[in-house]
Design a protein around this motif. Structure first.
Motif, PDB file in Angstrom:
ATOM      1  N   ASN A  62      30.740  -0.163   3.856  1.00 64.53           N
ATOM      2  CA  ASN A  62      29.998  -0.576   5.046  1.00 64.53           C
ATOM      3  C   ASN A  62      30.179  -2.059   5.319  1.00 64.53           C
ATOM      4  O   ASN A  62      30.359  -2.471   6.474  1.00 64.53           O
ATOM      5  N   ILE A  63      30.154  -2.866   4.281  1.00 67.54           N
ATOM      6  CA  ILE A  63      30.387  -4.304   4.440  1.00 67.54           C
ATOM      7  C   ILE A  63      31.799  -4.544   4.968  1.00 67.54           C
ATOM      8  O   ILE A  63      32.005  -5.359   5.864  1.00 67.54           O
ATOM      9  N   PHE A  64      32.776  -3.827   4.422  1.00 70.60           N
ATOM     10  CA  PHE A  64      34.142  -3.955   4.935  1.00 70.60           C
ATOM     11  C   PHE A  64      34.223  -3.551   6.402  1.00 70.60           C
ATOM     12  O   PHE A  64      34.928  -4.179   7.186  1.00 70.60           O
ATOM     13  N   ARG A  65      33.516  -2.496   6.775  1.00 66.45           N
ATOM     14  CA  ARG A  65      33.532  -2.049   8.177  1.00 66.45           C
ATOM     15  C   ARG A  65      33.082  -3.170   9.098  1.00 66.45           C
ATOM     16  O   ARG A  65      33.739  -3.479  10.095  1.00 66.45           O
ATOM     17  N   TYR A  66      31.964  -3.766   8.773  1.00 66.09           N
ATOM     18  CA  TYR A  66      31.454  -4.864   9.599  1.00 66.09           C
ATOM     19  C   TYR A  66      32.443  -6.033   9.629  1.00 66.09           C
ATOM     20  O   TYR A  66      32.688  -6.620  10.675  1.00 66.09           O
ATOM     21  N   SER A  67      32.984  -6.368   8.461  1.00 63.94           N
ATOM     22  CA  SER A  67      33.872  -7.522   8.375  1.00 63.94           C
ATOM     23  C   SER A  67      35.171  -7.292   9.155  1.00 63.94           C
ATOM     24  O   SER A  67      35.655  -8.192   9.845  1.00 63.94           O
ATOM     25  N   ILE A  68      35.716  -6.102   9.066  1.00 62.06           N
ATOM     26  CA  ILE A  68      36.948  -5.788   9.806  1.00 62.06           C
ATOM     27  C   ILE A  68      36.689  -5.836  11.309  1.00 62.06           C
ATOM     28  O   ILE A  68      37.497  -6.365  12.069  1.00 62.06           O
ATOM     29  N   GLN A  69      35.552  -5.305  11.737  1.00 61.13           N
ATOM     30  CA  GLN A  69      35.224  -5.318  13.167  1.00 61.13           C
ATOM     31  C   GLN A  69      35.033  -6.741  13.697  1.00 61.13           C
ATOM     32  O   GLN A  69      35.365  -7.019  14.840  1.00 61.13           O
ATOM     33  N   GLU A  70      34.514  -7.623  12.875  1.00 61.89           N
ATOM     34  CA  GLU A  70      34.155  -8.959  13.326  1.00 61.89           C
ATOM     35  C   GLU A  70      35.321  -9.944  13.318  1.00 61.89           C
ATOM     36  O   GLU A  70      35.383 -10.830  14.157  1.00 61.89           O
ATOM     37  N   HIS A  71      36.225  -9.805  12.367  1.00 57.53           N
ATOM     38  CA  HIS A  71      37.256 -10.818  12.170  1.00 57.53           C
ATOM     39  C   HIS A  71      38.596 -10.412  12.768  1.00 57.53           C
ATOM     40  O   HIS A  71      39.001  -9.258  12.693  1.00 57.53           O
ATOM     41  N   ALA A  72      39.280 -11.402  13.309  1.00 54.12           N
ATOM     42  CA  ALA A  72      40.549 -11.159  13.993  1.00 54.12           C
ATOM     43  C   ALA A  72      41.709 -10.951  13.026  1.00 54.12           C
ATOM     44  O   ALA A  72      42.668 -10.257  13.351  1.00 54.12           O
ATOM     45  N   PHE A  85      30.320  -8.677  -0.596  1.00 53.82           N
ATOM     46  CA  PHE A  85      30.236  -8.010  -1.894  1.00 53.82           C
ATOM     47  C   PHE A  85      29.441  -8.851  -2.880  1.00 53.82           C
ATOM     48  O   PHE A  85      28.612  -8.336  -3.633  1.00 53.82           O
ATOM     49  N   PHE A  86      29.697 -10.164  -2.886  1.00 53.18           N
ATOM     50  CA  PHE A  86      28.954 -11.064  -3.769  1.00 53.18           C
ATOM     51  C   PHE A  86      27.449 -10.924  -3.507  1.00 53.18           C
ATOM     52  O   PHE A  86      26.650 -10.848  -4.448  1.00 53.18           O
ATOM     53  N   LEU A  87      27.061 -10.876  -2.240  1.00 54.12           N
ATOM     54  CA  LEU A  87      25.636 -10.725  -1.912  1.00 54.12           C
ATOM     55  C   LEU A  87      25.104  -9.366  -2.356  1.00 54.12           C
ATOM     56  O   LEU A  87      23.966  -9.257  -2.812  1.00 54.12           O
ATOM     57  N   LEU A  88      25.925  -8.328  -2.240  1.00 56.04           N
ATOM     58  CA  LEU A  88      25.515  -7.002  -2.710  1.00 56.04           C
ATOM     59  C   LEU A  88      25.313  -7.023  -4.225  1.00 56.04           C
ATOM     60  O   LEU A  88      24.356  -6.431  -4.733  1.00 56.04           O
ATOM     61  N   LEU A  89      26.166  -7.723  -4.923  1.00 51.84           N
ATOM     62  CA  LEU A  89      26.027  -7.875  -6.374  1.00 51.84           C
ATOM     63  C   LEU A  89      24.743  -8.632  -6.715  1.00 51.84           C
ATOM     64  O   LEU A  89      24.016  -8.252  -7.633  1.00 51.84           O
ATOM     65  N   VAL A  90      24.435  -9.657  -5.941  1.00 48.93           N
ATOM     66  CA  VAL A  90      23.193 -10.408  -6.137  1.00 48.93           C
ATOM     67  C   VAL A  90      21.986  -9.486  -5.937  1.00 48.93           C
ATOM     68  O   VAL A  90      21.011  -9.545  -6.694  1.00 48.93           O
ATOM     69  N   SER A  91      22.057  -8.606  -4.941  1.00 49.66           N
ATOM     70  CA  SER A  91      20.932  -7.683  -4.701  1.00 49.66           C
ATOM     71  C   SER A  91      20.712  -6.765  -5.897  1.00 49.66           C
ATOM     72  O   SER A  91      19.578  -6.406  -6.209  1.00 49.66           O
ATOM     73  N   TYR A  92      21.784  -6.405  -6.582  1.00 47.14           N
ATOM     74  CA  TYR A  92      21.682  -5.591  -7.799  1.00 47.14           C
ATOM     75  C   TYR A  92      20.885  -6.346  -8.864  1.00 47.14           C
ATOM     76  O   TYR A  92      19.995  -5.793  -9.514  1.00 47.14           O
ATOM     77  N   THR A 118      16.760   5.175  -5.810  1.00 45.45           N
ATOM     78  CA  THR A 118      16.324   3.873  -5.297  1.00 45.45           C
ATOM     79  C   THR A 118      17.476   2.877  -5.316  1.00 45.45           C
ATOM     80  O   THR A 118      17.669   2.116  -4.355  1.00 45.45           O
ATOM     81  N   ALA A 119      18.272   2.873  -6.387  1.00 48.81           N
ATOM     82  CA  ALA A 119      19.440   1.980  -6.461  1.00 48.81           C
ATOM     83  C   ALA A 119      20.423   2.302  -5.333  1.00 48.81           C
ATOM     84  O   ALA A 119      20.986   1.391  -4.718  1.00 48.81           O
ATOM     85  N   MET A 120      20.630   3.581  -5.058  1.00 49.13           N
ATOM     86  CA  MET A 120      21.528   3.990  -3.978  1.00 49.13           C
ATOM     87  C   MET A 120      21.034   3.476  -2.631  1.00 49.13           C
ATOM     88  O   MET A 120      21.778   2.868  -1.862  1.00 49.13           O
ATOM     89  N   VAL A 121      19.760   3.693  -2.346  1.00 49.42           N
ATOM     90  CA  VAL A 121      19.200   3.286  -1.056  1.00 49.42           C
ATOM     91  C   VAL A 121      19.198   1.767  -0.912  1.00 49.42           C
ATOM     92  O   VAL A 121      19.467   1.251   0.176  1.00 49.42           O
ATOM     93  N   LEU A 122      18.922   1.058  -1.988  1.00 47.79           N
ATOM     94  CA  LEU A 122      18.959  -0.410  -1.924  1.00 47.79           C
ATOM     95  C   LEU A 122      20.368  -0.907  -1.607  1.00 47.79           C
ATOM     96  O   LEU A 122      20.533  -1.813  -0.784  1.00 47.79           O
ATOM     97  N   SER A 123      21.384  -0.333  -2.247  1.00 45.41           N
ATOM     98  CA  SER A 123      22.765  -0.738  -1.963  1.00 45.41           C
ATOM     99  C   SER A 123      23.131  -0.466  -0.510  1.00 45.41           C
ATOM    100  O   SER A 123      23.725  -1.310   0.163  1.00 45.41           O
ATOM    101  N   LEU A 134      27.172 -10.748   8.807  1.00 44.69           N
ATOM    102  CA  LEU A 134      28.578 -11.180   8.888  1.00 44.69           C
ATOM    103  C   LEU A 134      29.067 -11.234  10.336  1.00 44.69           C
ATOM    104  O   LEU A 134      30.069 -11.884  10.613  1.00 44.69           O
ATOM    105  N   THR A 135      28.373 -10.548  11.219  1.00 44.16           N
ATOM    106  CA  THR A 135      28.820 -10.486  12.616  1.00 44.16           C
ATOM    107  C   THR A 135      28.155 -11.539  13.490  1.00 44.16           C
ATOM    108  O   THR A 135      28.347 -11.544  14.697  1.00 44.16           O
ATOM    109  N   ARG A 136      27.401 -12.403  12.919  1.00 45.63           N
ATOM    110  CA  ARG A 136      26.690 -13.433  13.698  1.00 45.63           C
ATOM    111  C   ARG A 136      27.578 -14.607  13.961  1.00 45.63           C
ATOM    112  O   ARG A 136      28.436 -15.003  13.384  1.00 45.63           O
TER     113      ARG A 136
END
Length: 136
Positions: A62-72, A85-92, A118-123, A134-136
């Motif tokens: 999902n993070i890749f999806r957003y990043s690919i859509q946003e960046h040229a 991904f780093f932020l997702l790791l931090v959330s873990y 719960t771990a699945m839903v949080l991720s 990432l799209t801002r």
């Protein structure tokens, strides 16, 4: 290479390949920070590990999806997704920190399905927040 990425089919194959390789790398990093062996637990049928790992896979994609859509460019997309991904790791680690009375990894290894879910839903949830930022 830049002109080749203007071809829709080549670009799709390139993003698919690069994202697949990055997915393997990022899942390997998650494997290093968990106290259980993901692939061994999956082989044993541990549903909690399957849910937690599935959430990580979905979250990374999902993070890749957003990043690919946003960046040229592919390079910018990889940088954005790597930061995501780093932020997702931090959330873990935050999830682990927020539960001082028990260890998340131990509970998932013991097939505690409530914790695995719960771990699945949080991720998944954090991946939407990270991706949207990432799209801002």
């Amino acid at each position: 290479m830049g002109s080749l990425l203007h071809n829709q089919y080549f670009a799709t194959a390139a993003y698919f390949t690069v994202t697949g390789l990055m997915m393997i790398l990022f899942l390997s990093i998650f494997e290093l920070v968990t106290r259980y062996q993901v692939w061994n637990e999956l082989k044993k049928g541990n549903l909690s590990v399957a849910m937690a790992t599935g959430g990580k896979i979905f979250g990374i994609a999902n993070i890749f999806r957003y990043s690919i859509q946003e960046h040229a460019s592919m390079g910018q997309a990889l940088i954005g997704a790597s930061f995501g991904f780093f932020l997702l790791l931090v959330s873990y680690f935050i999830f682990e920190f927020m539960t001082p009375s028990y260890n998340i990894d131990d509970e998932i290894a013991k097939d505690n399905r409530a914790i695995g879910f719960t771990a699945m839903v949080l991720s998944i949830g954090f991946s939407y927040i990270i991706g949207a930022s990432l799209t801002r």
